[in-house]
Design an enzyme around this catalytic site. Structure first.
Site, short mmCIF file in Angstrom:
data_model
loop_
_atom_site.label_atom_id
_atom_site.label_comp_id
_atom_site.label_asym_id
_atom_site.label_seq_id
_atom_site.Cartn_x
_atom_site.Cartn_y
_atom_site.Cartn_z
N SER A 117 40.64 38.91 40.26
CA SER A 117 39.75 38.13 41.14
C SER A 117 39.51 36.72 40.62
O SER A 117 38.80 35.94 41.26
CB SER A 117 38.40 38.84 41.28
OG SER A 117 37.75 38.95 40.02
N TYR A 118 40.06 36.36 39.46
CA TYR A 118 39.83 35.02 38.90
C TYR A 118 40.64 33.98 39.67
O TYR A 118 41.87 34.08 39.78
CB TYR A 118 40.21 34.97 37.43
CG TYR A 118 39.22 35.63 36.50
CD1 TYR A 118 38.04 36.19 36.97
CD2 TYR A 118 39.46 35.71 35.13
CE1 TYR A 118 37.14 36.79 36.11
CE2 TYR A 118 38.57 36.31 34.26
CZ TYR A 118 37.41 36.85 34.76
OH TYR A 118 36.52 37.45 33.90
N GLY A 119 39.94 32.98 40.18
CA GLY A 119 40.56 31.95 41.00
C GLY A 119 39.86 31.90 42.34
O GLY A 119 39.62 32.93 42.97
#
Length: 366
Positions: free
Chosen positions: A94-96
């Site tokens: 989920s990073y971004g």
């Protein structure tokens, strides 16, 4: 026996050439690390550096101001870290933000492939990624597919540590079993070398530990917010529980999103959402920040290095975020030494005087 080495201040500007005489002709082509190598620690069967680096900022425009023009420097950040013994990098699917969702994983994959150093060093890099418990991920197979998508982005055949990003026990308990079965399936299919959890409290940790153990899957790590700003009863109970079960605690936000760097005060706040949070907490941190500065001066270290070393001395693996060469060099100076028991007591007493603590993750369970 671990080496105890003190680096001159400021650590960010330390170079081996300042303290090591000119090498003999046969050694002139040997590339020495800027910081002396240190002993690895065990996370299950994996051997990792006693500090890793977090990559939340790699792709996050909203909180950390990421731009794709930063990728060149981020490659240098990665190279410098690996050259100096760091082999644990934490990320998440989920990073971004927005169209950059998954960017952190993609960048790590690119950086591993472009790393110019020794192949054996590159092969020993451990990527720990987290899988979000999105409401549409309702079956074990959906978590397996999430893992396969992460493998595609990172371009690896196997992830080092596959972690549940958070528990759904607080709001969707029926989804929790799918999460657990998804971890089992990832491990059984060989998609991950080991499994871990994030934002689990001690009670929920015991439940998943027993469940995985019955399925023949060892739980090797538990990631939790842990710092001098997050050392309440829950965190200490979590650490005690992990120690008893042989689970390694990975400490995220060891610098309290930057509050424990000594770089900010009430008249100098970061921009964006962090500024609002800092405004609430910083006014009560004088005793803790003064204690950190006192020890930093005595040790010829920086405030950040002392705060990170507190996590290491507590027996956790801190994963501070890094975006620049300067941050990597400074954070590396937290390694190779340990705070004394008196220094630990001074810091913890000062931390207890702080009227406000770091806000906990909304998904954190008991």
């Amino acid at each position: 026996m671990a080496l105890s080495i003190l680096y001159p201040t400021p650590t960010a500007h330390f170079r081996c050439s300042t303290s090591i005489p000119s090498p003999p002709p046969l050694l002139k082509n040997l590339k020495l690390p800027r910081f002396w190598p240190w002993q690895k620690v065990k996370v299950g069967s994996l051997s990792v550096s006693p500090m890793g680096f977090g990559t939340w900022a790699w792709g996050n425009q909203f909180l950390w101001g990421y731009e794709e023009s930063m990728d060149g420097e981020l490659q240098q950040v990665f190279n410098l870290a690996v050259e100096n013994g760091i082999n644990l990098f934490d990320t998440a699917d989920s990073y971004g933000t927005g169209r950059l969702n998954g960017q952190s994983e993609k960048l790590l994959g690119n950086f591993i492939r472009q790393f110019p150093g020794n192949k054996q060093v590159r092969d020993n890099i451990v990527i720990a990624t987290k899988f979000a418990a999105y409401p549409w991920r309702l079956t074990p197979n959906q978590f397996v597919e999430a893992c396969r998508s992460s493998l595609d982005r990172i371009q690896l055949d196997q992830i080092g540590i596959g972690q549940l990003h958070w528990s759904t026990a607080n709001y969707a308990p029926l989804q929790e079993r799918a999460l657990w079965d998804g971890l089992v399936a990832m491990y059984d299919k060989g998609l991950v070398r080991a499994v871990g959890v994030s934002n689990y409290g001690p009670k929920q940790l015991l439940k998943i530990y027993d469940y995985l153990e019955a399925r023949g899957v060892p739980l090797v790590s538990a990631q939790v917010q842990f710092s001098l700003l997050s050392m309440g009863e829950d965190q200490l109970e979590m650490k005690s529980t992990c120690d008893a079960l042989g689970i390694r605690v990975i400490a995220y936000s060891p610098l309290g999103l930057g509050m424990l760097t000594g770089k900010y005060n009430t008249s100098n706040l970061p921009t964006g959402p962090r500024g609002f949070l800092f405004r609430q907490i910083l006014p009560g941190l004088e005793p803790l920040l003064e204690s950190l500065k006192q020890i930093a001066q005595t040790r010829r270290k920086t405030v950040s290095q002392v705060a990170i070393n507190w996590c290491i001395t507590k027996g956790t693996i801190p994963i501070p975020g890094v975006k620049s060469i300067k941050q990597v060099e400074e954070n590396l100076g937290a390694l190779g030494w340990k705070l004394s028991s008196d220094e630990m007591q001074l810091l913890e007493s000062a931390a207890l005087e702080s009227p406000r603590k770091m806000v906990q993750n909304i998904f954190q369970t008991r």
